[in-house]
Design an enzyme around this catalytic site. Structure first.
Site, PDB file in Angstrom:
ATOM      1  N   HIS A 192       9.887  -8.127   0.782  1.00 54.08           N
ATOM      2  CA  HIS A 192       9.645  -6.712   0.558  1.00 54.08           C
ATOM      3  C   HIS A 192      10.939  -5.926   0.810  1.00 54.08           C
ATOM      4  O   HIS A 192      11.750  -6.322   1.664  1.00 54.08           O
ATOM      5  CB  HIS A 192       8.546  -6.229   1.508  1.00 54.08           C
ATOM      6  CG  HIS A 192       7.971  -4.904   1.165  1.00 54.08           C
ATOM      7  ND1 HIS A 192       8.535  -3.722   1.589  1.00 54.08           N
ATOM      8  CD2 HIS A 192       6.865  -4.559   0.443  1.00 54.08           C
ATOM      9  CE1 HIS A 192       7.806  -2.713   1.136  1.00 54.08           C
ATOM     10  NE2 HIS A 192       6.793  -3.182   0.442  1.00 54.08           N
ATOM     11  N   TYR A 243       2.967   4.768   0.728  1.00 49.59           N
ATOM     12  CA  TYR A 243       3.691   5.292   1.885  1.00 49.59           C
ATOM     13  C   TYR A 243       2.723   6.075   2.782  1.00 49.59           C
ATOM     14  O   TYR A 243       1.979   6.937   2.287  1.00 49.59           O
ATOM     15  CB  TYR A 243       4.809   6.227   1.437  1.00 49.59           C
ATOM     16  CG  TYR A 243       5.922   5.594   0.646  1.00 49.59           C
ATOM     17  CD1 TYR A 243       6.691   4.564   1.177  1.00 49.59           C
ATOM     18  CD2 TYR A 243       6.232   6.052  -0.639  1.00 49.59           C
ATOM     19  CE1 TYR A 243       7.729   3.995   0.449  1.00 49.59           C
ATOM     20  CE2 TYR A 243       7.271   5.492  -1.372  1.00 49.59           C
ATOM     21  CZ  TYR A 243       8.015   4.463  -0.822  1.00 49.59           C
ATOM     22  OH  TYR A 243       9.044   3.909  -1.545  1.00 49.59           O
ATOM     23  N   ASP A 269       0.850  -1.179   0.000  1.00 52.91           N
ATOM     24  CA  ASP A 269       0.000   0.000   0.000  1.00 52.91           C
ATOM     25  C   ASP A 269       0.889   1.232   0.000  1.00 52.91           C
ATOM     26  O   ASP A 269       2.101   1.125   0.174  1.00 52.91           O
ATOM     27  CB  ASP A 269      -0.998  -0.017   1.152  1.00 52.91           C
ATOM     28  CG  ASP A 269      -0.342  -0.086   2.527  1.00 52.91           C
ATOM     29  OD1 ASP A 269       0.880  -0.305   2.603  1.00 52.91           O
ATOM     30  OD2 ASP A 269      -1.051   0.082   3.534  1.00 52.91           O
ATOM     31  N   PHE A 281       6.143   2.599  -4.583  1.00 56.36           N
ATOM     32  CA  PHE A 281       7.543   2.817  -4.219  1.00 56.36           C
ATOM     33  C   PHE A 281       8.105   4.163  -4.661  1.00 56.36           C
ATOM     34  O   PHE A 281       9.186   4.549  -4.226  1.00 56.36           O
ATOM     35  CB  PHE A 281       8.438   1.687  -4.748  1.00 56.36           C
ATOM     36  CG  PHE A 281       8.059   0.336  -4.224  1.00 56.36           C
ATOM     37  CD1 PHE A 281       8.331  -0.014  -2.914  1.00 56.36           C
ATOM     38  CD2 PHE A 281       7.404  -0.570  -5.031  1.00 56.36           C
ATOM     39  CE1 PHE A 281       7.953  -1.252  -2.418  1.00 56.36           C
ATOM     40  CE2 PHE A 281       7.023  -1.822  -4.548  1.00 56.36           C
ATOM     41  CZ  PHE A 281       7.297  -2.167  -3.236  1.00 56.36           C
TER      42      PHE A 281
END
Length: 241
Positions: free
Chosen positions: A198, A79, A77, A90
């Site tokens: 991740h 930031y 999801d 990202f």
């Protein structure tokens, strides 16, 4: 025209106004969900709790045509830090300093994998323009509360997007970073995937570092007869007054 038909047309108009035409067609089955979630985000912003990213940017990943997608990088999801989320997984605006640590780790792996030195900014639009779809499974979040919008309707929307890509077929490679992204693998059918932990500071050392995703993606694209991605991030060109 009935109220239901009017609402359906409004939902479709949201798509037509905000995403590439072929994405509008692919996402039409979930247009009602998209319109409902966008309405909800606008209401929250009006009430003084603006979501991240700002509502006009939640569909930004779909502005580039579906037909042009060669790589889809699936995140979790956005930031949750105000000013960071811009609608591309990202990525952050070129002005953001310091860079989010997940992005710093992505740049570190890019250097270790392909020898590409980290960029000073986090604007990944150069990737998007080459057909890299930067897609979070969940398209919004409340400031300061990671994962806070996971129980809304966004997973239905992004599942539909991934299924549309799988039906379209290659050349295509999927990059799945993190457990939530990896859960999307069944949606992709036979699409070649590159899966790892991740890149967040909590998990990067448990399988992201050393995974060499960028060179692996390019090798899979070449196997499918496609051009590789140029993963370099160009320096930002100052605006001319």
């Amino acid at each position: 025209m009935s109220d239901e038909s009017l609402e359906r047309e409004r939902a479709r108009r949201v798509l037509r106004d905000r995403v590439a035409p072929d994405w509008a067609a692919a996402l039409d089955p979930v247009a009602d969900t998209i319109a409902r979630e966008c309405d909800r985000l606008r209401a929250e912003a009006a009430a003084g709790t603006p979501p991240l990213p700002a509502e006009p940017f939640v569909l930004r990943a779909f502005e580039q045509p579906l037909a042009d997608v060669r790589v889809v990088i699936v995140g979790q999801d956005p930031y949750p830090t105000p000013g960071h989320a811009i609608g591309l997984s990202f990525a952050v605006d070129h002005s953001v300093r310091p860079l989010p640590r997940s992005l710093t780790n992505i740049y570190r792996e890019l250097r270790d994998d392909l020898g590409i030195e980290p960029a000073e900014h986090g604007d990944l639009s150069a990737w998007s323009e080459q057909g890299v779809l930067l897609l979070n499974r969940v398209l919004s979040v409340a400031a300061g509360h990671a994962g806070s919008h996971r129980n809304r309707g966004w997973q239905v929307v992004t599942a539909r997007a991934l299924e549309a890509l799988a039906v379209r077929g290659g050349p295509l490679v999927a990059v799945l970073w993190g457990n939530e992204a990896a859960e999307a693998a069944p949606l992709l059918g036979a699409v070649p995937t590159v899966t790892s932990a991740h890149p967040s500071p909590l998990s990067a050392r448990r399988g992201f570092f050393g995974s060499r995703p960028f060179s692996r993606v390019n090798a899979l694209l070449v196997e499918q007869g496609a051009e590789p991605i140029d993963w370099r991030i160009p320096p930002r060109i100052p605006a001319v007054d």
